[in-house]
Each structure stands twice: as C-alpha cells, then as structure tokens.
Design a protein around this motif. Structure first.
Motif, short mmCIF file in Angstrom:
data_model
loop_
_atom_site.label_atom_id
_atom_site.label_comp_id
_atom_site.label_asym_id
_atom_site.label_seq_id
_atom_site.Cartn_x
_atom_site.Cartn_y
_atom_site.Cartn_z
N PRO A 217 0.81 -1.23 0.00
CA PRO A 217 0.00 0.00 0.00
C PRO A 217 0.84 1.26 0.00
O PRO A 217 2.06 1.21 0.04
CB PRO A 217 -0.77 -0.13 1.33
N GLY A 218 0.12 2.42 -0.06
CA GLY A 218 0.79 3.71 0.03
C GLY A 218 0.64 4.52 -1.23
O GLY A 218 1.16 4.15 -2.28
N ALA A 219 -0.08 5.65 -1.15
CA ALA A 219 -0.33 6.49 -2.32
C ALA A 219 0.66 7.63 -2.45
O ALA A 219 0.64 8.36 -3.42
CB ALA A 219 -1.75 7.04 -2.28
N LEU A 220 1.56 7.80 -1.49
CA LEU A 220 2.42 8.97 -1.49
C LEU A 220 3.79 8.71 -2.10
O LEU A 220 4.73 9.48 -1.88
CB LEU A 220 2.58 9.50 -0.07
N TYR A 221 3.91 7.66 -2.88
CA TYR A 221 5.18 7.35 -3.52
C TYR A 221 5.16 7.93 -4.93
O TYR A 221 4.47 7.43 -5.80
CB TYR A 221 5.40 5.84 -3.55
N THR A 222 5.93 8.98 -5.15
CA THR A 222 5.90 9.67 -6.44
C THR A 222 7.11 9.34 -7.31
O THR A 222 7.16 9.74 -8.47
CB THR A 222 5.83 11.18 -6.23
N SER A 223 8.06 8.63 -6.78
CA SER A 223 9.23 8.26 -7.57
C SER A 223 8.99 6.94 -8.27
O SER A 223 8.45 6.00 -7.68
CB SER A 223 10.46 8.14 -6.68
N ALA A 224 9.41 6.86 -9.52
CA ALA A 224 9.25 5.63 -10.28
C ALA A 224 10.00 4.47 -9.64
O ALA A 224 9.64 3.30 -9.85
CB ALA A 224 9.74 5.84 -11.71
N ASN A 225 11.00 4.76 -8.86
CA ASN A 225 11.81 3.70 -8.23
C ASN A 225 11.00 2.85 -7.26
O ASN A 225 11.39 1.73 -6.93
CB ASN A 225 12.99 4.31 -7.50
N TRP A 226 9.89 3.39 -6.77
CA TRP A 226 9.07 2.65 -5.82
C TRP A 226 8.14 1.64 -6.49
O TRP A 226 7.49 0.87 -5.81
CB TRP A 226 8.23 3.63 -4.99
N TYR A 227 8.06 1.68 -7.79
CA TYR A 227 7.10 0.85 -8.51
C TYR A 227 7.81 -0.29 -9.23
O TYR A 227 8.74 -0.05 -10.00
CB TYR A 227 6.27 1.71 -9.47
N ALA A 228 7.33 -1.50 -8.97
CA ALA A 228 8.01 -2.69 -9.49
C ALA A 228 7.44 -3.16 -10.82
O ALA A 228 8.12 -3.85 -11.58
CB ALA A 228 7.90 -3.82 -8.47
N TYR A 229 6.19 -2.80 -11.10
CA TYR A 229 5.52 -3.33 -12.29
C TYR A 229 5.08 -2.18 -13.19
O TYR A 229 4.54 -1.18 -12.71
CB TYR A 229 4.30 -4.15 -11.86
N TRP A 230 5.29 -2.37 -14.49
CA TRP A 230 5.01 -1.32 -15.46
C TRP A 230 4.32 -1.90 -16.68
O TRP A 230 4.61 -3.01 -17.11
CB TRP A 230 6.32 -0.66 -15.90
N GLY A 231 3.42 -1.09 -17.25
CA GLY A 231 2.82 -1.44 -18.52
C GLY A 231 3.70 -0.96 -19.66
O GLY A 231 4.75 -0.34 -19.45
N GLN A 232 3.23 -1.19 -20.87
CA GLN A 232 4.02 -0.84 -22.05
C GLN A 232 3.80 0.60 -22.49
O GLN A 232 4.54 1.12 -23.33
CB GLN A 232 3.67 -1.79 -23.20
N GLY A 233 2.77 1.24 -21.94
CA GLY A 233 2.50 2.64 -22.26
C GLY A 233 1.44 2.83 -23.32
O GLY A 233 1.24 1.96 -24.18
N THR A 234 0.75 3.95 -23.24
CA THR A 234 -0.23 4.32 -24.26
C THR A 234 -0.03 5.80 -24.58
O THR A 234 0.16 6.62 -23.69
CB THR A 234 -1.67 4.03 -23.79
N GLN A 235 -0.07 6.13 -25.86
CA GLN A 235 0.24 7.48 -26.30
C GLN A 235 -0.98 8.38 -26.22
O GLN A 235 -2.07 8.03 -26.69
CB GLN A 235 0.75 7.45 -27.75
N VAL A 236 -0.76 9.55 -25.64
CA VAL A 236 -1.78 10.59 -25.59
C VAL A 236 -1.23 11.82 -26.30
O VAL A 236 -0.15 12.31 -25.95
CB VAL A 236 -2.16 10.95 -24.13
N THR A 237 -1.94 12.30 -27.30
CA THR A 237 -1.52 13.47 -28.04
C THR A 237 -2.65 14.50 -28.02
O THR A 237 -3.77 14.18 -28.40
CB THR A 237 -1.18 13.12 -29.49
N VAL A 238 -2.32 15.70 -27.55
CA VAL A 238 -3.30 16.77 -27.46
C VAL A 238 -2.91 17.85 -28.47
O VAL A 238 -1.83 18.45 -28.35
CB VAL A 238 -3.37 17.35 -26.04
N SER A 239 -3.77 18.10 -29.41
CA SER A 239 -3.47 19.10 -30.44
C SER A 239 -4.00 20.47 -30.02
O SER A 239 -5.02 20.58 -29.35
CB SER A 239 -4.12 18.69 -31.76
N SER A 240 -3.27 21.49 -30.42
CA SER A 240 -3.65 22.86 -30.06
C SER A 240 -4.56 23.47 -31.11
O SER A 240 -4.79 22.92 -32.16
CB SER A 240 -2.39 23.71 -29.90
#
Length: 125
Positions: free
Chosen positions: A102-125
């Motif tokens: 548990p714990g929601a106050l971990y803001t560093s990526a080093n605290w996270y052991a599992y990662w997804g592959q990512g999804t792209q978000v593009t916002v046009s102006s």
C-alpha cells in the motif's frame, strides 16, 4: 508478478477528454498501490497520480489537479485515469505502474516494481 496493459490513449483536441485504462493480471491487484506516470519526448518520466489499495486515498501532481481523476475497480483488476480539459503539455506516453504493498504517497518511479508498455496521448492545439 503483475502484468499491466494500458489502453485508451489517442489524439484529442485541447479541452477534450480521454479515459485511460490499465488491466492488471497476476499477483493480487487489490493489495497493490497503483500509479500513472508519463513521459514526453526528450523528457524524464514524471509522476502523474497514484491511488492506494483503498480507493479513498489518492494523490496528484500539481499540474493535473482538478483535471485528472484516478480510480480503481478492484473487482475488475483495473486502474483508470480520467483526463479532462486536456492541454498540449499533457502530450506524452502514459504508463501504468504498480508497487508491492500500500501507500499512495510514492511519487518516484523507483518505488514501482511493475510497469505497462505505455499508451500514447496526443493533445493538439
């Protein structure tokens, strides 16, 4: 071990909305604090939001407060990020991450052991 798969990214105009999802499988999702990070081209990966194992506790980086909402459905093993009032500076690859315990106050990526592959978000102006 937890496997994470993000979805929901895409191209949207300034002021628009997107909802990202992260489907988890493997080790118990409900006992893992979860987070969203993002990485823009040429920049370091940055923390966006996190949520504790109990849905009542969440945390946001200042730039997305009031615009993004993190949530989780432990019955569906799914993490969400509702993104409203999107801005061009929100353009990035968004990653779902999980940590052991548990714990929601971990803001560093080093605290996270599992990662997804990512999804792209593009916002046009």
């Amino acid at each position: 071990q937890v496997q994470l798969v993000e979805s929901g990214g895409g191209l949207v105009q300034t002021g628009g909305s997107l909802r990202l999802s992260c489907a988890a499988s493997g080790r118990s999702f409900s006992s893992s604090a979860m987070a969203w990070f993002r990485q823009a081209p040429g920049k370091e990966r940055e923390f966006v939001s996190s949520i504790d194992v109990n849905v009542g506790s969440s945390f946001y980086t200042q730039s997305v407060k009031g615009r993004f909402t993190i949530s989780r459905d432990n019955a569906k093993n799914t993490l969400y990020l509702q993104m409203d009032y999107l801005r061009p500076e929100d353009t990035a690859t968004y990653y779902c991450a999980g940590r052991n315990g548990p714990g929601a106050l971990y803001t560093s990526a080093n605290w996270y052991a599992y990662w997804g592959q990512g999804t792209q978000v593009t916002v046009s102006s």
